[in-house]
Scaffold this motif. Structure first.
Motif, short mmCIF file in Angstrom:
data_model
loop_
_atom_site.label_atom_id
_atom_site.label_comp_id
_atom_site.label_asym_id
_atom_site.label_seq_id
_atom_site.Cartn_x
_atom_site.Cartn_y
_atom_site.Cartn_z
N GLU A 19 42.28 34.91 39.68
CA GLU A 19 40.81 34.76 39.64
C GLU A 19 40.42 33.68 38.64
O GLU A 19 39.53 32.87 38.88
CB GLU A 19 40.13 36.06 39.22
CG GLU A 19 40.28 37.23 40.17
CD GLU A 19 41.45 38.12 39.79
OE1 GLU A 19 42.47 37.61 39.28
OE2 GLU A 19 41.33 39.34 40.00
N THR A 26 43.04 43.58 41.26
CA THR A 26 41.85 42.82 40.86
C THR A 26 41.64 43.00 39.36
O THR A 26 41.69 44.11 38.85
CB THR A 26 40.61 43.25 41.67
OG1 THR A 26 39.51 42.41 41.29
CG2 THR A 26 40.21 44.70 41.46
N MET A 47 36.77 40.35 44.35
CA MET A 47 38.22 40.15 44.56
C MET A 47 38.87 41.40 45.14
O MET A 47 39.76 41.33 45.99
CB MET A 47 38.85 39.76 43.21
CG MET A 47 40.35 39.57 43.23
SD MET A 47 40.85 38.18 44.28
CE MET A 47 42.57 38.00 43.77
N ILE A 53 43.12 32.43 45.37
CA ILE A 53 42.63 33.72 45.86
C ILE A 53 43.22 33.96 47.25
O ILE A 53 43.74 35.04 47.54
CB ILE A 53 41.08 33.73 45.95
CG1 ILE A 53 40.47 33.45 44.56
CG2 ILE A 53 40.59 35.05 46.53
CD1 ILE A 53 40.82 34.43 43.48
#
Ligand SMILES: [Zn+2]
Length: 339
Positions: free
Chosen positions: A75, A143, A184, A119
């Motif tokens: 991320e 995540t 995410m 991602i």
């Protein structure tokens, strides 16, 4: 019972035929990278290679899950942090000398966040794994929590100083960053993940149990409300002091460190949450042999730990022999106790 059923039953506190073996963080090693020709850092960035390396957890080691998000920086890379991608034998990290943001008002998610290659490396790999391995194995996505993201985007020192100078601003930062955790997480569930690891590094050596309660407990409960699949919280270090708070969040499980005794940890959470862990990495898995691994596995099973795993992402040079001993020990322990 399939591996997937075993993992999901354990996460939902339902009966299992034997305790599942599943590392919510990572079991990638250099030996496995060589075996399937999927080395870091390409195996963190190219969905085909991510999937190929992740599959070895199930096909080579005999664990009950696959966990394709190996690192903790995907991320942060998509948000624009400067990443040191390293080589095959080193984890990629965020370069901390130049944080991208200074305050909560800077926190903005790029509109094409989910399209960023780092991602998509994860979401696409989940699709590939589901197609190639079928529905018998649990796919655990990952995540990153807002505390970890804050370290990456603001810098560790500046973020921690802010918690003392301006706690309201800290809360604003954490609330805004949680939107990224949700985005995410949901993208991986949409891609086919069965459960998510939620690492949020409010670690025992840097912050207290009271800090956890004050800044994170409510946010973690909110994650549970927002995410429609089981969540496995991961925090390293000594965490006994915050386990009673963690047990109240509604998370399915807590992945705990070997600095905490399994029996004491079971007492601290008191049935409020399942535990996953906690075979020691730097000593037992890295430097010792199968006998020592087996005795730690037995200790966890005897304490009633719901899912057996290394305590964290394993050192990249861990011997496969030691990892394979984990499911072997679980199977033997179960056979010894069956009528
Ligand atoms: Zn960890």
């Amino acid at each position: 019972m399939t591996s997937k059923e075993r993992v999901l039953n354990a996460l939902n506190m339902n009966p299992v035929d034997r305790t599942p073996v599943a590392n919510p963080t990572s079991v990638a090693t250099v030996e496995l990278m060589d075996l399937v020709d999927a080395p870091f850092p390409a195996a963190c960035r190219d969905p085909e290679l991510v999937a190929r390396l992740a599959a070895t957890e199930y096909t080579e080691l005999g664990f009950d899950c696959v966990t394709p998000y190996f690192s903790i920086i995907q991320e942060s890379s998509a948000l624009g942090c400067d990443i040191q991608w390293e080589d095959k034998d080193n984890w990629p990290t965020v370069r901390m000398n130049n944080p991208i943001w200074k305050s909560s008002s800077d926190v903005k998610v790029p509109s094409d966040f989910l399209e960023h290659r780092d991602i998509k490396a994860i979401t696409e790999s989940i699709r590939i794994l589901r197609q190639e391995l079928g529905n018998d194995v649990a796919i655990i996505g990952k995540t990153m929590g807002p505390w970890t993201l804050a370290y990456h985007v603001f810098g560790v020192e500046s973020f921690l100083l802010g918690t003392v100078d301006d706690p309201n601003e800290t809360m604003k930062c954490l609330e805004k960053l949680t939107e990224i955790s949700i985005l995410m997480g949901q993208a991986q569930i949409d891609a086919g993940a069965d459960a998510l690891t939620f690492p949020d590094h409010a670690t025992g050596d840097l912050v207290s149990g009271e800090y956890y309660k004050r800044f994170l407990q409510d946010i973690h409960s909110q994650m549970v409300d927002e995410i429609p699949s089981p969540l496995i919280l991961h925090i390293c270090g000594k965490t006994i002091d915050r386990m009673p708070y963690i047990a109240q969040t509604g998370m399915a499980a807590f992945h705990f460190d070997s600095k905490n005794d399994p029996q004491e940890a079971m007492e601290a959470v008191n049935g409020g949450i399942g535990l996953v862990g906690n075979i020691n990495n730097p000593e037992t898995l890295y430097a010792r042999g199968p006998d020592e691994v087996r005795s730690e596995v037995y200790k966890c099973l005897e304490a009633g730990v719901q899912m057996i795993a290394p305590e964290c992402a394993i050192p990249l040079v861990t011997k496969i022999e030691n990892l394979m001993e984990i499911p072997a020990a679980v199977k033997d322990w179960t056979a010894e106790r069956s009528p």
